[in-house]
Design a protein around this motif. Structure first.
Motif, short mmCIF file in Angstrom:
data_model
loop_
_atom_site.label_atom_id
_atom_site.label_comp_id
_atom_site.label_asym_id
_atom_site.label_seq_id
_atom_site.Cartn_x
_atom_site.Cartn_y
_atom_site.Cartn_z
N UNK A 142 -8.95 75.85 63.03
CA UNK A 142 -7.93 75.17 62.23
C UNK A 142 -7.28 74.06 63.04
N UNK A 143 -6.99 74.32 64.32
CA UNK A 143 -6.35 73.31 65.16
C UNK A 143 -7.21 72.06 65.30
N UNK A 144 -8.52 72.24 65.35
CA UNK A 144 -9.42 71.10 65.54
C UNK A 144 -9.91 70.49 64.23
N UNK A 145 -9.55 71.11 63.12
CA UNK A 145 -10.11 70.69 61.84
C UNK A 145 -9.68 69.29 61.42
N UNK A 146 -8.48 68.87 61.81
CA UNK A 146 -8.02 67.55 61.39
C UNK A 146 -8.94 66.46 61.92
N UNK A 148 -12.18 67.16 63.35
CA UNK A 148 -13.58 67.48 63.03
C UNK A 148 -13.92 67.22 61.57
N UNK A 149 -12.95 67.40 60.68
CA UNK A 149 -13.22 67.26 59.25
C UNK A 149 -12.58 66.01 58.67
N UNK A 150 -12.18 65.10 59.50
CA UNK A 150 -11.67 63.82 59.02
C UNK A 150 -10.39 63.91 58.22
N UNK A 151 -9.52 64.87 58.57
CA UNK A 151 -8.24 65.00 57.88
C UNK A 151 -8.30 65.78 56.58
N UNK A 152 -9.42 66.45 56.31
CA UNK A 152 -9.54 67.23 55.08
C UNK A 152 -8.57 68.41 55.11
N UNK A 153 -7.77 68.60 54.06
CA UNK A 153 -6.85 69.74 54.04
C UNK A 153 -7.63 71.06 53.96
N UNK A 154 -7.17 72.05 54.73
CA UNK A 154 -7.71 73.40 54.68
C UNK A 154 -6.63 74.33 54.15
N UNK A 155 -7.03 75.27 53.31
CA UNK A 155 -6.08 76.27 52.83
C UNK A 155 -6.83 77.58 52.66
N UNK A 156 -6.14 78.69 52.86
CA UNK A 156 -6.79 79.99 52.75
C UNK A 156 -6.06 81.03 53.57
N UNK A 157 -6.82 81.98 54.13
CA UNK A 157 -6.18 83.04 54.89
C UNK A 157 -7.16 83.86 55.69
N UNK A 158 -6.61 84.69 56.58
CA UNK A 158 -7.40 85.62 57.38
C UNK A 158 -7.58 86.90 56.57
N UNK A 159 -8.83 87.27 56.37
CA UNK A 159 -9.18 88.39 55.49
C UNK A 159 -9.37 89.65 56.32
N UNK A 160 -8.33 90.47 56.43
CA UNK A 160 -8.42 91.72 57.17
C UNK A 160 -7.93 92.86 56.30
N UNK A 161 -8.33 94.05 56.66
CA UNK A 161 -7.87 95.26 55.98
C UNK A 161 -8.11 96.42 56.92
N UNK A 162 -7.34 97.51 56.78
CA UNK A 162 -7.51 98.66 57.67
C UNK A 162 -8.89 99.27 57.55
N UNK A 163 -9.32 99.93 58.64
CA UNK A 163 -10.56 100.69 58.66
C UNK A 163 -10.19 102.15 58.90
N UNK A 164 -10.47 103.02 57.94
CA UNK A 164 -10.14 104.43 58.09
C UNK A 164 -8.65 104.68 57.90
#
Length: 400
Positions: A142-146, A148-164
């Protein structure tokens, strides 16, 4: 004309819940095939979640489908945490180009390299990114995306959930729990997402929900994530001074969870609410005089301490939604909100703030009627035209 729908279903039979959620989400599309489908599944067993995600993608028959397993999901005007549930978001997007991608990280001589990202076209408007933080360098990407991707906006999230589960309390996210959905397939590593381009009109909004306390200061000595001096004074002593001058209410909030805001624009004449990138304060040492922050803060940066509570977070999100709505009508939205913004911040469902449903209700009330998404362990979104990985925020991608 674009149409949007959302649905959420719960129950012990997660495959049936997936089918019910798809039916609710696709009903407003008037029989048309979805161009884009979002599928978000909550279940304690990763493989059961994967099966439900596959069923939803199969039944919907969308041109492009993406999504993930999470600890909680959002849809149908409500949020559900730590309960088996499936949320589905569907959209017809005429003349919009949707390009799915899967990213994988590999070690190289120069460190860690990421492969799989398509080269953005001139008319690409935004990229949605869902990542497993245990197998993908989300912060660095994300830090390098500006650049590397020519200023393209990124949006989303880290997909985690408990195991067990744990006899000592709720299980925490751990390696091996990620399930990422993309066009009928399930992946356990890396990151997935979509590029949206062509005739697409979108807005990205990020609500950090913090209120500044104390003065604006310059970092005068630091090393890595440790602040040694603020405004020429040992950081610990400066923090003590600020806390001493607070009201009893703000002091209590600071002791419950203190944050540091790092000014996004160093050259602004003044810095107030919303002008900072928020990072958690993770420690303070009286003996060394240091304050430790959850990020690297360089000497010379402008900073200010912040507190967060349900009222402040609610006001900030409502104001952001109202401002976003002023730009014209919105038909649908994807919402990526922090796991710390559900019951932890807003209380139980019947509380004055609405518990896990607080954020989706605010987005529906102020911006878009069709909203779905999930609770993330880190939210991605641009602030002042620069992409960041956030915490305790609500990131929204709104479609006009």
């Amino acid at each position: 004309m674009a149409d949007f729908g959302d649905g959420l279903a719960q129950g012990p039979d997660l495959l049936a819940a997936a089918e019910t959620a798809v039916a609710a989400a696709t009903a407003p599309l008037h029989g048309r095939r979805p161009d884009l489908l979002g599928v978000f599944v909550s279940h304690p067993d990763p493989d059961t979640a994967a099966s439900a995600g596959q069923r939803a993608m199969e039944v919907a028959g969308a041109t492009t489908a993406f999504g993930c397993r999470a600890s909680g999901v959002i849809g149908d005007g409500r949020g559900v945490e730590d309960t088996p549930a499936v949320s589905v978001w569907a959209a017809t997007l005429p003349d919009v180009r949707v390009t799915p991608f899967r990213l994988q990280a590999a070690r190289s001589e120069g460190g860690i390299s990421v492969g799989g990202m398509p080269v953005p076209a001139d008319d690409d408007a935004v990229a949605v990114l869902l990542a497993d933080p245990f197998t993908f360098p989300a912060q660095g990407f994300v830090e390098q995306s500006d650049t590397a991707l020519g200023g393209l906006p990124l949006i989303g999230g880290l997909a985690t959930a408990p195991v067990g589960s744990s006899a000592l309390g709720p299980a925490r996210p751990a390696p091996g729990g990620a399930r990422l959905f993309l066009d009928g397939e399930v992946h356990e590593r890396g990151a997935i997402g979509v590029l949206l381009g062509g005739n697409v009109a979108v807005r990205t909004l990020v609500s950090q929900g913090c209120r500044p306390i104390g003065p604006t200061m310059t970092v005068t000595a630091a090393g890595g994530s440790e602040l040694h001096a603020l405004a020429g004074m040992p950081a610990y002593r400066k923090l003590e001074e600020i806390l001493r001058d607070l009201s009893e209410t703000d002091r209590r909030l600071a002791l419950q969870g203190l944050h540091l805001g790092v000014a996004i624009d160093e050259y602004a004449d003044s810095h107030g609410r919303g002008d900072f990138l928020i990072r958690g304060v993770v420690g303070a040492d009286e003996d060394t005089g240091t304050v430790t922050v959850g990020d690297v803060v360089e000497v010379g940066r402008t900073v200010r301490f912040h507190v967060r509570d349900a009222t402040t977070a609610g006001e900030d999100l409502d104001a952001l939604m109202a401002a976003g709505g002023d730009d014209g009508p919105v038909g649908g939205a994807l919402l990526f909100t922090c796991t710390g913004r559900g019951r932890i911040m807003f209380g139980e469902p019947d509380s004055v703030h609405g518990g896990a449903s607080h954020d989706v209700r605010a987005v529906r009330r102020g911006l878009a009627p069709r909203v779905a998404g999930f609770f993330a362990d880190g939210e991605i979104g641009p602030v002042v035209s620069k992409n960041h990985l956030h915490g305790f925020t609500a990131s929204v991608l709104a479609f006009e």
